[in-house]
Design a protein around this motif. Structure first.
Motif, PDB file in Angstrom:
ATOM      1  N   GLN A   1       1.943  48.510 112.539  1.00 23.96           N
ATOM      2  CA  GLN A   1       1.425  47.323 111.423  1.00 23.96           C
ATOM      3  C   GLN A   1       2.017  46.465 112.021  1.00 23.96           C
ATOM      4  N   VAL A   2       1.272  44.921 111.709  1.00 24.88           N
ATOM      5  CA  VAL A   2       2.260  44.157 111.802  1.00 24.88           C
ATOM      6  C   VAL A   2       1.868  42.918 110.808  1.00 24.88           C
ATOM      7  N   TRP A   3       2.160  41.624 110.331  1.00 23.92           N
ATOM      8  CA  TRP A   3       1.751  40.633 109.382  1.00 23.92           C
ATOM      9  C   TRP A   3       1.492  39.961 110.291  1.00 23.92           C
ATOM     10  N   PHE A   4       1.318  38.767 109.763  1.00 24.42           N
ATOM     11  CA  PHE A   4       1.425  37.390 110.744  1.00 24.42           C
ATOM     12  C   PHE A   4       0.759  36.250 110.594  1.00 24.42           C
TER      13      PHE A   4
ATOM     14  N   ARG B   1      -7.488  46.538 113.309  1.00 30.26           N
ATOM     15  CA  ARG B   1      -8.507  45.624 112.464  1.00 30.26           C
ATOM     16  C   ARG B   1      -7.322  45.351 111.753  1.00 30.26           C
ATOM     17  N   ILE B   2      -7.851  43.873 111.425  1.00 32.79           N
ATOM     18  CA  ILE B   2      -7.782  42.604 110.709  1.00 32.79           C
ATOM     19  C   ILE B   2      -7.603  42.379 108.928  1.00 32.79           C
ATOM     20  N   PHE B   3      -7.057  42.272 108.337  1.00 35.99           N
ATOM     21  CA  PHE B   3      -6.926  42.094 106.827  1.00 35.99           C
ATOM     22  C   PHE B   3      -6.808  40.837 106.094  1.00 35.99           C
ATOM     23  N   THR B   4      -7.391  40.095 105.394  1.00 37.08           N
ATOM     24  CA  THR B   4      -6.869  38.844 104.643  1.00 37.08           C
ATOM     25  C   THR B   4      -5.535  39.807 103.709  1.00 37.08           C
TER      26      THR B   4
ATOM     27  N   ASP C   1       3.986  44.304 100.974  1.00 33.50           N
ATOM     28  CA  ASP C   1       3.994  43.255 101.625  1.00 33.50           C
ATOM     29  C   ASP C   1       4.340  41.707 101.946  1.00 33.50           C
ATOM     30  N   PRO C   2       4.280  41.397 102.877  1.00 31.85           N
ATOM     31  CA  PRO C   2       4.805  40.438 103.772  1.00 31.85           C
ATOM     32  C   PRO C   2       6.371  40.180 103.941  1.00 31.85           C
ATOM     33  N   LEU C   3       5.917  39.791 102.682  1.00 33.52           N
ATOM     34  CA  LEU C   3       7.419  38.564 102.707  1.00 33.52           C
ATOM     35  C   LEU C   3       8.894  39.613 102.570  1.00 33.52           C
TER      36      LEU C   3
ATOM     37  N   ASP D   1      -2.539  31.177 106.954  1.00 35.25           N
ATOM     38  CA  ASP D   1      -2.470  32.563 105.619  1.00 35.25           C
ATOM     39  C   ASP D   1      -2.026  33.659 106.372  1.00 35.25           C
ATOM     40  N   TRP D   2      -1.196  34.783 105.468  1.00 41.12           N
ATOM     41  CA  TRP D   2      -0.706  36.224 106.086  1.00 41.12           C
ATOM     42  C   TRP D   2      -2.528  36.908 106.097  1.00 41.12           C
TER      43      TRP D   2
END
Length: 296
Positions: A183-186, A272-275, A127-129, A251-252
């Motif tokens: 992997q990165v979240w942004f 690949r970019i996912f919501t 989870d990004p948080l 949004d993340w």
């Protein structure tokens, strides 16, 4: 919106100086003595998108980085209206500085329609948080960079984007080859609001971020830390994106990246970019020059 996000949106708000000719500028801190490639790609997509009806969002772009951009002078974007069909529109954009092309982009736009639907599942990711912020990661490893000030310059240059590494980034594990996957979240640092809150803006913000970390997976395969560590010299050569489904850049978004090959002083990476809820919204492929300095 945060001040940093407002400044980035202002950077992407090109000046129209003639029919299908726009002028952009560079802004903010410069990490290396050239214009950030994601900025040029995003501005070029803005220019193309402003010549297409708003109900036809971009579904793909293909681009080449031809010369380093000069951050001290404006960039002129010239748009050619290649085709306007019943469903699709095609635009070609050339970015020029000092009388020479520095970047070339072709983009395709499509009116919304129904069709067959399927997608790959979203990969597992924390989870990004739960992940540390860039403000926590970069200063903690500033001594690994060619100069401690590099960490602060990177933070300032990325201040409009909240970008969090799901695993340790290359500059932390330099010297230890790993699986060529990262992997990165942004998301943007604040909500996009007002007149700027358009589908084109979110496409361009994603394009901007997509050039930040994609080649990391190439570095991981060889235990290299990147230009900031000083063990490689690199630059983007080309960049292609396909936009599959609507999304919001505030949004993340999970950017799942891997490298299938590197050879001949070049490395290939795909992403690949996912919501956050698992929708595949974009695919990215990039090749870059990645050279090991003599004696490195």
């Amino acid at each position: 919106m945060s001040e940093e996000l407002h400044a980035l949106l202002d950077l992407l708000d090109l000046e129209r100086i003639e029919q299908d000719i726009f002028r952009g500028r560079s802004g903010g801190p410069v990490v290396v003595p050239r214009v950030f490639g994601g900025q040029v790609a995003a501005q070029a997509l803005v220019a193309a998108g402003r010549t297409v009806p708003a109900d036809r969002p971009a579904h793909s772009l293909h681009s080449y980085f031809l010369r380093p951009g000069d951050p001290a002078v404006p960039i002129v974007y010239s748009v050619d209206r290649i085709r306007d069909g019943r469903s699709f529109a095609t635009r070609r954009v050339v970015a020029v500085q000092h009388g020479q092309p520095i970047f070339h982009l072709s983009a395709s736009f499509q009116a919304a329609e129904e069709g067959m639907e399927h997608q790959e599942p979203m990969p597992a990711a924390p989870d990004p948080l739960t992940l540390p912020t860039a403000e926590e990661v970069l200063p903690a490893h500033a001594d690994r960079f060619v100069h401690p000030s590099v960490a602060q310059r990177i933070l300032e240059a990325r201040a409009a984007i909240d970008l969090r590494y799901a695993q340790e980034p290359p500059f932390v594990t330099a010297g230890e080859p790993r699986e060529p996957r990262s992997q990165v979240w942004f998301r943007t640092n604040g909500k996009v609001a007002g007149a700027a809150d358009t589908p084109l803006t979110h496409l361009c913000l994603m394009t901007y971020v997509s050039d930040m970390t994609l080649l990391d997976s190439v570095l991981l395969a060889h235990g290299r830390g990147g230009w900031a560590v000083g063990d490689v010299v690199g630059a983007s050569l080309d960049h292609a994106m396909w936009f599959h489904r609507p999304f919001r850049a505030d949004d993340w978004l999970l950017y799942d990246q891997e490298s299938p090959t590197s050879q001949g002083g070049r490395g290939l990476a795909q992403g690949r970019i996912f919501t956050r809820d698992g929708r595949l919204v974009a695919s990215v492929i990039q090749e870059g020059v990645i050279r090991v300095p003599r004696g490195g």
